[in-house]
Design a protein around this motif. Structure first.
Motif, short mmCIF file in Angstrom:
data_model
loop_
_atom_site.label_atom_id
_atom_site.label_comp_id
_atom_site.label_asym_id
_atom_site.label_seq_id
_atom_site.Cartn_x
_atom_site.Cartn_y
_atom_site.Cartn_z
N ALA B 67 0.83 -1.22 0.00
CA ALA B 67 0.00 0.00 0.00
C ALA B 67 0.85 1.25 0.00
O ALA B 67 0.56 2.22 0.69
N CYS B 68 1.94 1.25 -0.77
CA CYS B 68 2.81 2.43 -0.83
C CYS B 68 2.26 3.50 -1.75
O CYS B 68 2.80 4.61 -1.81
N THR B 69 1.25 3.18 -2.55
CA THR B 69 0.54 4.09 -3.47
C THR B 69 1.41 4.66 -4.58
O THR B 69 1.07 5.67 -5.17
N LEU B 70 2.57 4.03 -4.87
CA LEU B 70 3.37 4.52 -6.00
C LEU B 70 2.64 4.31 -7.32
O LEU B 70 2.69 5.13 -8.23
N CYS B 71 1.92 3.16 -7.43
CA CYS B 71 1.19 2.89 -8.67
C CYS B 71 0.05 3.89 -8.84
O CYS B 71 -0.22 4.37 -9.93
N CYS B 110 2.03 1.62 -14.10
CA CYS B 110 1.88 1.22 -12.70
C CYS B 110 2.79 0.04 -12.39
O CYS B 110 3.39 -0.02 -11.32
N ILE B 111 2.92 -0.87 -13.36
CA ILE B 111 3.78 -2.04 -13.15
C ILE B 111 5.24 -1.59 -13.03
O ILE B 111 6.00 -2.10 -12.21
N ARG B 120 1.03 -7.07 -12.03
CA ARG B 120 1.62 -7.24 -13.37
C ARG B 120 0.50 -7.21 -14.40
O ARG B 120 -0.69 -7.27 -14.05
N MET B 121 0.89 -7.11 -15.70
CA MET B 121 -0.09 -7.13 -16.77
C MET B 121 -0.53 -8.57 -17.00
O MET B 121 0.30 -9.43 -17.28
N GLY B 122 -1.82 -8.83 -16.86
CA GLY B 122 -2.34 -10.17 -17.11
C GLY B 122 -2.65 -10.36 -18.58
O GLY B 122 -2.34 -9.52 -19.42
#
Lengths: 360, 145
Positions: B67-71, B110-111, B120-122
């Protein structure tokens, strides 16, 4: 002019059944219907082939859904184009606007009439076949010019003027290449040009005249690409610059006439190239008897189709590989390079023919 | 006057281009198009295919998110909202990872921003829904850590 029946047995049978004037009319009608069928089938097949080959060059699959291998896709497209409203913009010149789409398809139809598809499969064999072909193939560009002028739209006008400039330039080197073959074979009748290439593969004009034949073939491919308005020399419809060029204002059936003529023209030009340089309907003989027997067993029209489709593949290959030229580059390519090159090549070929330095 | 050197260079460049496209047509395996709906079960994707964002979970249903909110800060569309909560030790942990697929452009930023490989990108690509709310996804399976 020596009128030839489509096939001897059928023509003879009709001559037996009907009195003389009617037999000639019936035979002529059969020939015209056969060529018309060829025009339609070729156009539809080539649309499919173009899309498929283009897709594979770009690592895609192309049409796969409608019919097996997507073969019915162009039929679906044709139905869609026929059902669309044929819009008439308010400011167009009506006569020119509706006359123009008819001319290109007529031109390619008239070229196909003199192409020898097999020994007895040629509608008409005029003695000056080459002259006839160059004369009627101009009808396509005439249609483009009239259509662009009649549309009363600046993009259409620019596109058609470009098409005109391109035709007048590239016609020169194309005719010089044809002239080279006429000079080497000593005849301008397309059937006799094919018959002058009898023998092995080395007797085809592309190889028989050392160097000059191959150079003429390459010049013919480049200049006929320009004649056909195909990429990378499709300046007259350049969709990125001219929003479609001469056919900007056309929809529905009028547009599809231009579109189909483009593909039939490609078949006619490829057939002409095959006739002039690749031995037309003659089977490729390699000089080893058992194989030659086998190759000669395959009928001539299949060999003609194979050679023509090989040239069509060349046209598609270059179209989907190279980017489009700029109009001034296009014209300087012709006047500063191709025209001098074809004149020099003609001189070289004349020397070869004069001293009989041809591959025996 | 065109110099011979330049002419030869141009011709070889043209032939090189023709070679590239010929290589595509003689190697049908290089076709990148995948046919779709009939073979939905056997459909395979290239490794780097970017579908909707997923959060991998291990066998205990745990994830790497702190939950660092960088993304959330990296997302140019505001598609990600990190709703935090506190665990028993009153430490700040991830409550809900809200991912709004309807506004996501699958840009991968975001990744790249995530320092813990938590997302990650699914390979999911069937993204249609009847309402906008169906496309508001919560990526973590349980609250806290």
């Amino acid at each position: 002019m020596t009128p030839l029946s489509i096939t001897h047995p059928l023509g003879d049978w009709i001559r037996q059944q009907l009195p003389s004037p009617f037999a000639a009319i019936a035979n002529g009608l059969i020939a015209v219907i056969a060529i018309a069928m060829l025009v339609v089938v070729t156009a539809i097949f080539l649309v499919w082939l173009e899309r498929k080959v283009c897709a594979r060059f770009q690592a895609r699959l192309g049409p796969t859904r409608v019919g097996p291998f997507g073969l019915l896709q162009p039929v679906a497209d044709a139905i869609k184009l026929l059902m669309k409203e044929n819009i008439r913009p308010r400011t167009v010149d009506q006569l020119a606007y509706f006359l123009a789409p008819l001319l290109p398809i007529t031109g390619s139809f008239l070229v196909l009439i003199v192409i020898p598809f097999d020994h007895n499969l040629q509608v008409l064999d005029p003695d000056a076949g080459i002259v006839y072909v160059t004369a009627v193939s101009g009808m396509g560009i005439l249609g483009v010019l009239i259509g662009g002028w009649g549309s009363n739209n600046k993009y259409s006008l620019l596109g058609s003027m470009r098409a005109g400039a391109q035709l007048f330039s590239y016609e020169l080197s194309m005719v010089l290449c044809m002239l080279l073959i006429v000079m080497a074979s000593g005849t301008a009748s397309l059937r006799n040009i094919v018959l002058s290439q009898q023998g092995t593969i080395l007797d085809w004009w592309i190889f028989k005249l050392p160097v000059a034949g191959l150079v003429a073939f390459l010049l013919f491919i480049v200049s006929s690409t320009a004649e056909l308005n195909r990429g990378p020399l499709d300046l007259s419809e350049a969709e990125q610059e001219l929003t479609g060029g001469f056919h900007t204002e056309y929809t529905g059936i009028s547009f599809s006439m231009f579109f189909l003529a483009e593909f039939v023209n490609m078949f006619a030009a490829a057939g002409l190239g095959a006739t002039l340089f690749l031995g037309g309907f003659l089977a490729p003989q390699i000089g080893w008897h058992p194989v030659d027997q086998l190759l000669a067993f395959i009928p001539g029209f299949i060999w003609f189709a194979a050679k023509a489709y090989f040239l069509i593949f060349l046209y598609m290959w270059t179209r989907w590989t190279f980017p489009r030229l700029r109009i001034d580059h296009l014209l300087s390519l012709e006047w500063k390079f191709l025209l001098p090159a074809s004149l020099a090549n003609l001189l070289l070929a004349a020397t070869l023919v004069l001293f009989k330095w041809v591959i025996p | 006057m065109i110099s011979l050197n330049r002419f030869a260079g141009s011709v070889s460049a043209l032939l090189k281009g023709l070679g590239v496209t010929l290589n595509y047509i003689v190697h049908p395996k290089r076709v990148v198009t995948r046919e779709y709906p009939e073979n939905r079960e056997t459909l395979t994707f290239p490794e780097r295919f970017r579908g909707q964002v997923v959060m991998p979970h291990d066998e205990n249903n745990d994830h790497n998110c702190t939950a660092c909110t960088l993304c959330e800060k990296a997302c140019p569309n505001g598609s990600i909202s990190i709703l935090t909560t506190k665990n028993i030790a009153s430490k700040r942990v991830l409550g809900q990872f809200v991912y709004r697929l309807s506004s996501c452009t699958l840009c991968n930023l975001c990744i790249e921003a995530c320092p813990f490989d938590a997302i990650r990108m699914g390979h999911g690509f069937e993204m249609a829904g009847y309402t906008r709310e169906e496309l508001d996804l919560i990526l973590n399976k349980k609250e806290g850590r």
